[in-house]
Write a protein that holds these residues in place. Structure first.
Motif, PDB file in Angstrom:
ATOM      1  N   ALA A 294       0.846  -1.196   0.000  1.00 58.83           N
ATOM      2  CA  ALA A 294       0.000   0.000   0.000  1.00 58.83           C
ATOM      3  C   ALA A 294       0.876   1.239   0.000  1.00 58.83           C
ATOM      4  O   ALA A 294       2.071   1.165   0.302  1.00 58.83           O
ATOM      5  N   ARG A 295       0.275   2.356  -0.358  1.00 56.24           N
ATOM      6  CA  ARG A 295       0.939   3.649  -0.136  1.00 56.24           C
ATOM      7  C   ARG A 295       0.235   4.266   1.067  1.00 56.24           C
ATOM      8  O   ARG A 295      -0.974   4.124   1.223  1.00 56.24           O
ATOM      9  N   CYS A 296       1.002   4.906   1.943  1.00 57.32           N
ATOM     10  CA  CYS A 296       0.446   5.325   3.236  1.00 57.32           C
ATOM     11  C   CYS A 296       0.884   6.749   3.586  1.00 57.32           C
ATOM     12  O   CYS A 296       1.936   6.957   4.203  1.00 57.32           O
TER      13      CYS A 296
ATOM     14  N   GLY B 297      12.965  -2.947  -3.930  1.00 57.84           N
ATOM     15  CA  GLY B 297      11.956  -3.678  -4.694  1.00 57.84           C
ATOM     16  C   GLY B 297      11.108  -2.708  -5.483  1.00 57.84           C
ATOM     17  O   GLY B 297      10.232  -2.048  -4.926  1.00 57.84           O
ATOM     18  N   THR B 298      11.418  -2.541  -6.740  1.00 61.53           N
ATOM     19  CA  THR B 298      10.618  -1.707  -7.651  1.00 61.53           C
ATOM     20  C   THR B 298      11.032  -2.020  -9.086  1.00 61.53           C
ATOM     21  O   THR B 298      12.224  -2.189  -9.359  1.00 61.53           O
ATOM     22  N   ILE B 299      10.038  -2.100  -9.975  1.00 66.30           N
ATOM     23  CA  ILE B 299      10.386  -2.412 -11.377  1.00 66.30           C
ATOM     24  C   ILE B 299      11.134  -1.247 -12.034  1.00 66.30           C
ATOM     25  O   ILE B 299      11.682  -1.406 -13.115  1.00 66.30           O
ATOM     26  N   ASP B 300      11.157  -0.071 -11.370  1.00 66.34           N
ATOM     27  CA  ASP B 300      11.690   1.136 -12.025  1.00 66.34           C
ATOM     28  C   ASP B 300      13.219   1.165 -12.138  1.00 66.34           C
ATOM     29  O   ASP B 300      13.765   1.902 -12.960  1.00 66.34           O
ATOM     30  N   ASN B 301      13.919   0.414 -11.330  1.00 68.43           N
ATOM     31  CA  ASN B 301      15.394   0.442 -11.266  1.00 68.43           C
ATOM     32  C   ASN B 301      15.907   1.881 -11.110  1.00 68.43           C
ATOM     33  O   ASN B 301      16.871   2.299 -11.751  1.00 68.43           O
TER      34      ASN B 301
ATOM     35  N   VAL C  54       5.994   2.752 -21.729  1.00 64.17           N
ATOM     36  CA  VAL C  54       6.333   1.857 -20.614  1.00 64.17           C
ATOM     37  C   VAL C  54       6.456   2.651 -19.310  1.00 64.17           C
ATOM     38  O   VAL C  54       6.600   3.866 -19.319  1.00 64.17           O
ATOM     39  N   MET C  55       6.406   1.938 -18.195  1.00 60.83           N
ATOM     40  CA  MET C  55       6.475   2.579 -16.869  1.00 60.83           C
ATOM     41  C   MET C  55       7.906   3.014 -16.530  1.00 60.83           C
ATOM     42  O   MET C  55       8.785   2.957 -17.381  1.00 60.83           O
ATOM     43  N   GLY C  56       8.129   3.385 -15.298  1.00 62.06           N
ATOM     44  CA  GLY C  56       9.464   3.770 -14.854  1.00 62.06           C
ATOM     45  C   GLY C  56       9.489   5.032 -14.018  1.00 62.06           C
ATOM     46  O   GLY C  56      10.547   5.486 -13.591  1.00 62.06           O
ATOM     47  N   ARG C  57       8.318   5.639 -13.835  1.00 55.92           N
ATOM     48  CA  ARG C  57       8.225   6.916 -13.111  1.00 55.92           C
ATOM     49  C   ARG C  57       9.143   7.944 -13.768  1.00 55.92           C
ATOM     50  O   ARG C  57       9.010   8.170 -14.961  1.00 55.92           O
ATOM     51  N   ASN C  58      10.116   8.501 -13.043  1.00 55.89           N
ATOM     52  CA  ASN C  58      10.995   9.500 -13.680  1.00 55.89           C
ATOM     53  C   ASN C  58      12.278   8.895 -14.232  1.00 55.89           C
ATOM     54  O   ASN C  58      13.192   9.624 -14.609  1.00 55.89           O
TER      55      ASN C  58
ATOM     56  N   ALA D  60       9.257   6.275 -22.469  1.00 53.45           N
ATOM     57  CA  ALA D  60       9.159   6.160 -21.001  1.00 53.45           C
ATOM     58  C   ALA D  60       8.038   7.077 -20.529  1.00 53.45           C
ATOM     59  O   ALA D  60       7.912   8.210 -21.014  1.00 53.45           O
ATOM     60  N   GLU D  61       7.243   6.603 -19.549  1.00 51.81           N
ATOM     61  CA  GLU D  61       6.116   7.432 -19.085  1.00 51.81           C
ATOM     62  C   GLU D  61       6.592   8.788 -18.554  1.00 51.81           C
ATOM     63  O   GLU D  61       5.872   9.778 -18.651  1.00 51.81           O
ATOM     64  N   GLY D  62       7.810   8.830 -18.036  1.00 57.57           N
ATOM     65  CA  GLY D  62       8.343  10.089 -17.510  1.00 57.57           C
ATOM     66  C   GLY D  62       8.695  11.087 -18.600  1.00 57.57           C
ATOM     67  O   GLY D  62       9.019  12.252 -18.330  1.00 57.57           O
TER      68      GLY D  62
ATOM     69  N   GLY E 244       0.863  -0.163 -19.365  1.00 49.67           N
ATOM     70  CA  GLY E 244       0.216  -0.073 -18.050  1.00 49.67           C
ATOM     71  C   GLY E 244       0.609  -1.190 -17.092  1.00 49.67           C
ATOM     72  O   GLY E 244       1.748  -1.653 -17.086  1.00 49.67           O
ATOM     73  N   HIS E 245      -0.367  -1.645 -16.320  1.00 48.40           N
ATOM     74  CA  HIS E 245      -0.063  -2.604 -15.253  1.00 48.40           C
ATOM     75  C   HIS E 245       0.237  -4.018 -15.738  1.00 48.40           C
ATOM     76  O   HIS E 245       0.574  -4.888 -14.925  1.00 48.40           O
ATOM     77  N   LEU E 246       0.122  -4.238 -16.999  1.00 44.52           N
ATOM     78  CA  LEU E 246       0.584  -5.510 -17.579  1.00 44.52           C
ATOM     79  C   LEU E 246       2.059  -5.762 -17.229  1.00 44.52           C
ATOM     80  O   LEU E 246       2.505  -6.909 -17.120  1.00 44.52           O
ATOM     81  N   GLN E 247       2.810  -4.650 -17.055  1.00 43.13           N
ATOM     82  CA  GLN E 247       4.270  -4.751 -16.884  1.00 43.13           C
ATOM     83  C   GLN E 247       4.728  -5.142 -15.486  1.00 43.13           C
ATOM     84  O   GLN E 247       5.877  -5.483 -15.284  1.00 43.13           O
ATOM     85  N   ARG E 248       3.834  -5.013 -14.485  1.00 39.36           N
ATOM     86  CA  ARG E 248       4.344  -5.090 -13.108  1.00 39.36           C
ATOM     87  C   ARG E 248       4.204  -6.468 -12.460  1.00 39.36           C
ATOM     88  O   ARG E 248       4.950  -6.798 -11.534  1.00 39.36           O
ATOM     89  N   GLY E 249       3.243  -7.249 -12.946  1.00 38.51           N
ATOM     90  CA  GLY E 249       3.057  -8.570 -12.330  1.00 38.51           C
ATOM     91  C   GLY E 249       3.839  -9.648 -13.056  1.00 38.51           C
ATOM     92  O   GLY E 249       4.759  -9.366 -13.814  1.00 38.51           O
TER      93      GLY E 249
HETATM   94  O1  F6P Z   1       7.003   2.421  -9.047  1.00 44.33           O
HETATM   95  C1  F6P Z   1       6.419   1.439  -9.829  1.00 44.33           C
HETATM   96  C2  F6P Z   1       5.365   2.030 -10.746  1.00 44.33           C
HETATM   97  O2  F6P Z   1       4.807   0.967 -11.503  1.00 44.33           O
HETATM   98  C3  F6P Z   1       5.858   3.147 -11.666  1.00 44.33           C
HETATM   99  O3  F6P Z   1       6.566   2.671 -12.776  1.00 44.33           O
HETATM  100  C4  F6P Z   1       4.551   3.818 -12.019  1.00 44.33           C
HETATM  101  O4  F6P Z   1       4.755   5.186 -12.350  1.00 44.33           O
HETATM  102  C5  F6P Z   1       3.757   3.703 -10.737  1.00 44.33           C
HETATM  103  O5  F6P Z   1       4.330   2.633  -9.991  1.00 44.33           O
HETATM  104  C6  F6P Z   1       2.292   3.454 -10.958  1.00 44.33           C
HETATM  105  O6  F6P Z   1       1.664   3.434  -9.724  1.00 44.33           O
HETATM  106  P1  F6P Z   1       0.163   2.899  -9.537  1.00 44.33           P
HETATM  107  O7  F6P Z   1       0.181   1.420  -9.711  1.00 44.33           O
HETATM  108  O8  F6P Z   1      -0.172   3.308  -8.150  1.00 44.33           O
HETATM  109  O9  F6P Z   1      -0.657   3.574 -10.585  1.00 44.33           O
END
Ligand code: F6P
Ligand code: ADP
Length: 319
Positions: A71-73, A124-128, A168-172, A221-223, A248-253
């Motif tokens: 969770a985020r808190c 632990g994060t896919i963003d490296n 693709v994801m990666g935040r910044n 990159a999404e950033g 999207g979220h296809l990438q994280r699981g």
């Molecule tokens: O930090 C992992 C990540 O998947 C980022 O790549 C992405 O920007 C963010 O989390 C998405 O967060 P949420 O799943 O809360 O939309």
């Protein structure tokens, strides 16, 4: 220490379960009691502790996500939230904490240590996107998932002679885009660390056409922007048909790769060894292929360098 706790926080990442499994089994093997905390730092505030045994972590090494939930808190950033967390940790007789997550979660671990509660971070994060470690859990699996998607999209782009923008994801951080762009044979890779103008993108696509290319892949990159916006901009600048896909979220699981299972296991064991010695305020990582640990504050403050050489290599080999 006789009793420790482990939690996962921030975005889930493949390999988190391997780390939880290692913490539980190594900890118990060393004569400790191990508690799991559900829903990350929120679970510390909500007193969501569950006793773990060897069987609690059976059959999870191959599973993506996190069995402890995450969770985020926002409350954890407040003094009140942190005090509640410490009170619950002490009430449960816990003496040390392992936080598996990204830099935000590490700030939570740091706050715990500052308040006298020894805590260790596992990346632990896919963003490296953490500078102190060459690798964060989940990156390799996410790269392979993205590559599988690129391969499939390429078949269609090639058959229909089109250009596809794949966001693709990666935040910044541009690492997911850079590695997947290079290994997926993308003609153009757009990352926040190396922004491109529309003119530059059009020129690269045109150069490919001039050399006989009839289709193309752009990894974004999404950033660095949104696939649909870029599609609209490019559509009016080229005679090629442009398509866009946000993965999207296809990438994280997904089932963790060998690397994510291996490093999850090594990071977990290393973290327990630190707590065993009464050491807190450290984050575990990998440098020059060796597992190591460093001070949380120093590690989180480090600025990640973008691999310009790799970016240039990717450009050269995609012509
Ligand atoms: O930090 C992992 C990540 O998947 C980022 O790549 C992405 O920007 C963010 O989390 C998405 O967060 P949420 O799943 O809360 O939309
Ligand atoms: P990640 O750990 O993947 O970077 P976030 O940035 O969302 O994910 O952070 C996860 C959680 O860490 C936040 O929801 C919050 O509970 C906690 N956190 C983030 N920053 C701080 C901070 N400065 N102090 C204490 N806790 C923090």
């Amino acid at each position: 220490m006789k009793k420790i706790a482990v939690l996962t926080s921030g975005g889930d990442a493949p390999g988190m379960n391997a780390a939880i499994r290692a913490v539980v089994r190594y900890g118990i093997g060393m004569g400790m009691e191990v508690m799991g905390v559900e829903r990350g730092l929120q679970g510390l505030i909500d007193n969501a502790f569950i006793p773990m045994n060897m069987r609690s972590v059976s059959d999870i090494i191959h599973r993506g996500g996190t069995i402890l939930k995450t969770a985020r808190c926002p409350e954890f950033k407040t003094e009140e939230g942190q005090q509640k967390a410490i009170a619950n940790l002490r009430k449960n007789g816990v003496e040390g904490l392992i936080v598996i997550g990204g830099d935000g979660s590490f700030m939570g671990a740091k706050a715990m240590t500052d308040r006298g509660f020894p805590s260790i971070g596992i990346p632990g994060t896919i963003d490296n996107d953490l500078a102190y470690t060459e690798y964060t859990l989940g990156f390799d699996t996410a790269c392979n998932t993205i590559l599988d998607a690129i391969n499939k999209i390429r078949d269609t782009m090639s058959s229909h002679e089109r250009v596809s923008i794949i966001e693709v994801m990666g935040r910044n951080c541009g690492d997911l885009a850079l590695y997947c762009g290079m290994c997926g044979g993308a003609e153009v890779i757009i990352v926040p660390e190396h922004p491109l103008t529309i003119d530059e993108i059009v020129e690269t696509l045109g150069g490919g056409q001039a050399h006989g290319k009839t289709s193309g892949i752009i990894v974004l990159a999404e950033g660095a922007g949104h696939a649909d916006d870029l599609k609209a901009e490019l559509g009016s600048r080229t005679d090629m048909t442009i398509k866009s896909t946000k993965l999207g979220h296809l990438q994280r699981g997904g089932s963790p790769s060998c690397r994510d299972r291996y490093l999850g296991t090594c990071f977990g064991v290393h973290a327990v060894k630190l707590l065993q010695k009464g050491i807190g305020n450290r984050i575990v990582g990998i440098k020059n292929n060796k597992i190591y640990d460093m001070d949380i504050i120093e590690g989180v403050a480090m600025k990640k360098n973008f691999d310009t050489e790799l970016y240039e290599t990717a450009q050269i080999v995609s012509r």
